[in-house]
Write a protein that holds these residues in place. Structure first.
Motif, PDB file in Angstrom:
ATOM      1  N   LEU A 221       0.812  -1.213   0.000  1.00 20.89           N
ATOM      2  CA  LEU A 221       0.000   0.000   0.000  1.00 20.89           C
ATOM      3  C   LEU A 221       0.848   1.268   0.000  1.00 20.89           C
ATOM      4  O   LEU A 221       0.512   2.247  -0.661  1.00 20.89           O
ATOM      5  CB  LEU A 221      -0.939  -0.005   1.213  1.00 20.89           C
ATOM      6  N   SER A 222       1.936   1.265   0.757  1.00 19.40           N
ATOM      7  CA  SER A 222       2.799   2.445   0.806  1.00 19.40           C
ATOM      8  C   SER A 222       4.153   2.057   1.377  1.00 19.40           C
ATOM      9  O   SER A 222       4.315   0.985   1.976  1.00 19.40           O
ATOM     10  CB  SER A 222       2.171   3.559   1.658  1.00 19.40           C
ATOM     11  N   SER A 223       5.128   2.966   1.191  1.00 18.52           N
ATOM     12  CA  SER A 223       6.480   2.731   1.688  1.00 18.52           C
ATOM     13  C   SER A 223       7.029   4.053   2.200  1.00 18.52           C
ATOM     14  O   SER A 223       7.043   5.051   1.472  1.00 18.52           O
ATOM     15  CB  SER A 223       7.364   2.182   0.570  1.00 18.52           C
ATOM     16  N   GLU A 224       7.462   4.062   3.443  1.00 18.93           N
ATOM     17  CA  GLU A 224       7.944   5.287   4.089  1.00 18.93           C
ATOM     18  C   GLU A 224       9.401   5.119   4.492  1.00 18.93           C
ATOM     19  O   GLU A 224       9.763   4.162   5.193  1.00 18.93           O
ATOM     20  CB  GLU A 224       7.092   5.582   5.328  1.00 18.93           C
ATOM     21  N   GLU A 225      10.256   6.058   4.056  1.00 16.11           N
ATOM     22  CA  GLU A 225      11.676   5.969   4.405  1.00 16.11           C
ATOM     23  C   GLU A 225      11.878   6.329   5.871  1.00 16.11           C
ATOM     24  O   GLU A 225      11.294   7.286   6.382  1.00 16.11           O
ATOM     25  CB  GLU A 225      12.518   6.881   3.525  1.00 16.11           C
ATOM     26  N   LEU A 226      12.740   5.549   6.535  1.00 13.47           N
ATOM     27  CA  LEU A 226      13.051   5.764   7.944  1.00 13.47           C
ATOM     28  C   LEU A 226      14.504   6.192   8.093  1.00 13.47           C
ATOM     29  O   LEU A 226      15.344   5.851   7.252  1.00 13.47           O
ATOM     30  CB  LEU A 226      12.810   4.483   8.751  1.00 13.47           C
ATOM     31  N   PRO A 227      14.840   6.908   9.162  1.00  8.57           N
ATOM     32  CA  PRO A 227      16.238   7.315   9.358  1.00  8.57           C
ATOM     33  C   PRO A 227      17.158   6.123   9.608  1.00  8.57           C
ATOM     34  O   PRO A 227      18.334   6.133   9.245  1.00  8.57           O
ATOM     35  CB  PRO A 227      16.185   8.246  10.571  1.00  8.57           C
ATOM     36  N   ASN A 228      16.645   5.080  10.240  1.00  6.03           N
ATOM     37  CA  ASN A 228      17.435   3.872  10.511  1.00  6.03           C
ATOM     38  C   ASN A 228      16.505   2.759  10.960  1.00  6.03           C
ATOM     39  O   ASN A 228      15.293   2.955  11.123  1.00  6.03           O
ATOM     40  CB  ASN A 228      18.519   4.135  11.574  1.00  6.03           C
TER      41      ASN A 228
END
Length: 244
Positions: A221-228
């Motif tokens: 459904l979606s993809s969210e970039e994370l800092p780590n």
């Protein structure tokens, strides 16, 4: 005189036998040996562990009683393409590998003949759908030694109904690259949290360690970039080993 001749003959025979024995064990004289074997491949994927404790998609081989006897990775049988939902009986050529090669499987496998292929479908009993946020998690030992840690996936239902810990490749239809990719521009890894619509089906026996369910990706459904990556510190050795 005759006694000396007999003793000399015995010494020569002993030396010859010893040399033959050494030649048989000489790594330089190793030659591959091929035998045929018959296996039954079950209709649904399981997962197998690698040296690095990472789950890999695998095919389940069983004996005549239905007891699991082995697991083949999806590309391990040369010349064979697996379709989930079918039960196969295969005749394979199993060839020994060079024992001098470190970290090498004992045999390679090639398809000789498909003896039967029967469609039986996949299990649907108890299946339910859920939308989860899934991301990589680093589990560290109680003393926080990251070098001793390992990664797994943690999925949390967006409605709070359930949480699942999974191997990095344990979502059928997805893989670890959904959660971490290498950025050629920055020369660094990007980490992602993915919202996924999943189906979860109970299995009649563990498919990977103590996991009694199969998880399939229905839709990303979606993809969210994370800092780590998220990091979890185990409070006890038992907790650490429970997820390993």
């Amino acid at each position: 005189m005759m006694m000396k001749i007999k003793m000399l003959i015995m010494m020569l025979l002993t030396t010859s036998l010893t040399a033959c024995s050494l030649d048989d064990d000489d790594p330089g004289k190793w030659k591959p040996k091929t035998t045929t074997m018959e296996v039954t491949i079950e209709p649904e994927y399981i997962f197998s562990s690698t040296f690095w404790a990472t789950s890999v998609l695998a095919m389940e081989a069983v004996d005549d009683t239905g007891k699991r006897m082995d697991a083949f990775s999806v590309n391990e049988i040369n010349g064979f393409t697996y379709e989930e939902g079918y039960r196969y009986k295969l005749l394979l050529n199993a060839t020994t590998t060079d024992p001098n090669i470190v970290d090498c499987p004992s045999h390679t496998y090639a398809l000789k003949k498909i003896l039967s292929k029967e469609y039986v479908g996949i299990r649907t009993e108890g299946c339910h759908e859920v939308t989860m946020d899934v991301q990589r998690v680093l589990m560290q030992t109680p003393d926080e030694h990251s070098s001793a840690g390992y990664y797994f996936l943690c999925g949390r239902a967006i409605d709070g109904s359930e949480t699942l810990d999974m191997g990095l490749n344990e979502i059928i239809g997805s893989d670890f690259e959904s959660f971490r990719t290498f950025n050629e521009t920055t020369q660094q890894f990007n980490t992602y949290k993915c919202r996924m619509r999943l189906s979860i089906t109970p299995s009649d026996r563990p498919i990977y360690r103590n996991h009694n369910y199969r998880i399939r990706l229905l839709e990303l459904l979606s993809s969210e970039e994370l800092p780590n990556d998220s990091i979890v510190i185990a409070t006890t050795d038992e907790e650490y080993l429970s997820k390993y």
